[in-house]
Design a protein around this motif. Structure first.
Motif, short mmCIF file in Angstrom:
data_model
loop_
_atom_site.label_atom_id
_atom_site.label_comp_id
_atom_site.label_asym_id
_atom_site.label_seq_id
_atom_site.Cartn_x
_atom_site.Cartn_y
_atom_site.Cartn_z
N UNK A 83 -6.20 11.74 -6.17
CA UNK A 83 -4.89 11.18 -6.50
C UNK A 83 -4.59 11.30 -7.99
N UNK A 84 -3.31 11.44 -8.29
CA UNK A 84 -2.84 11.32 -9.65
C UNK A 84 -2.56 9.86 -9.98
N UNK A 137 -7.71 -1.11 -1.26
CA UNK A 137 -6.93 -0.75 -0.07
C UNK A 137 -7.85 -0.19 1.00
N UNK A 155 -7.82 0.69 -6.68
CA UNK A 155 -6.72 1.07 -7.56
C UNK A 155 -6.70 0.15 -8.78
N UNK A 178 3.04 8.49 -5.80
CA UNK A 178 1.72 9.06 -5.99
C UNK A 178 1.64 10.43 -5.35
N UNK A 215 -10.31 2.28 -0.78
CA UNK A 215 -9.91 2.83 -2.07
C UNK A 215 -9.75 1.69 -3.07
N UNK A 254 -5.74 6.13 -7.46
CA UNK A 254 -6.55 5.72 -6.30
C UNK A 254 -7.92 6.37 -6.38
N UNK A 256 0.82 -1.19 0.00
CA UNK A 256 0.00 0.00 0.00
C UNK A 256 0.86 1.24 0.00
N UNK A 257 0.30 2.37 -0.41
CA UNK A 257 1.08 3.62 -0.40
C UNK A 257 1.49 3.99 1.02
#
Lengths: 115, 116
Positions: free
Chosen positions: A106-107, B91, B39, A91, B37, B45, A42-43
């Motif tokens: 988000x991009x 997520x 993806x 991100x 979220x 996201x 995950x980010x």
């Protein structure tokens, strides 16, 4: 613009090179976040700006990572002397701060591969 | 510090059926928000659903609903009438409003495949 724009979409760097990743947030958005997403993970939070002020850089993994947002709009994430462990998707997200909690937009990220 | 755990790495579901994705979290905060979220391969996201911790009622958004169990620190996502376009990574994420910003803490994600 209509959404958060990030460039380049893909970046290949040789180990030891410096790279610069660009984020163009939604016009008027005060908050800007950078996240690092390793493959299959995950980010993870890197840093946060409110306008041009960098209020939180607690997630930057080392002093090779540097972010700026000099005029409170476009932001650049710079990585010096890249290493293989820097390979990830970076991100960017922005929000307006008008609602709590903030809704983040988000991009599509920059995928960095360090060889 | 907050942690978010998604223990299922991947799941598969038949189109039109229902699937539940699990998430647990740990925090000492009393006021926080939870998110799911999506993806897709485009990497962007996309917010699916949001739950405020102070609300007992579970959030719903069309085919998406959550089962929020605050005492158990559990936050699962139910997708009804699964569609091929639901195929993506999902997520679970946590946000607290303390501090200078509202940064998100994400789980590792789960890969959902919808079979035709």
């Amino acid at each position: 613009g209509a959404g958060v724009s990030q460039s380049p979409r893909y970046k290949v760097a040789k180990r030891g090179q410096d790279v610069a990743l660009r984020c163009d947030p939604i016009s008027g958005h005060v908050s800007l976040f950078w996240y690092q997403q390793a493959l299959g993970q995950g980010p993870e939070f890197l840093t946060y700006f409110q306008n041009e002020a960098q209020l939180d850089k607690s997630g930057l993994p080392s002093d090779r990572f540097f972010a700026e947002r000099p005029e409170g709009s476009v932001s650049t994430l710079k990585i010096q002397r890249t290493q293989q462990e820097d390979s990830a998707v970076y991100l960017c997200a922005s929000s307006s701060l008008h609602t709590r909690p903030e809704k983040l937009f988000f991009g599509s990220g920059t995928q960095l591969s360090v060889l | 510090a907050q942690t978010v755990t998604q223990s299922q790495p991947e799941m598969s579901v038949q189109e039109a059926e229902t699937v539940t994705l699990s998430c647990t979290y740990d925090t000492s905060e009393s006021n926080y928000y939870l998110f799911w979220y999506k993806q897709p391969p485009s990497r962007q996201m996309i917010l699916v659903i949001r739950q405020e911790a102070y609300k007992q009622q579970n959030a719903t958004e069309n085919r998406f609903s959550v089962n929020f169990q605050k005492a158990a620190k559990s936050f699962s996502l139910k997708i009804s009438d699964s569609q091929l376009g639901d195929t993506a990574m999902y997520f679970c994420a946590f946000m607290t409003l303390t501090g200078a910003n509202s940064k998100l803490t994400f789980g590792k994600g789960i890969t959902l495949s919808v079979r035709p």
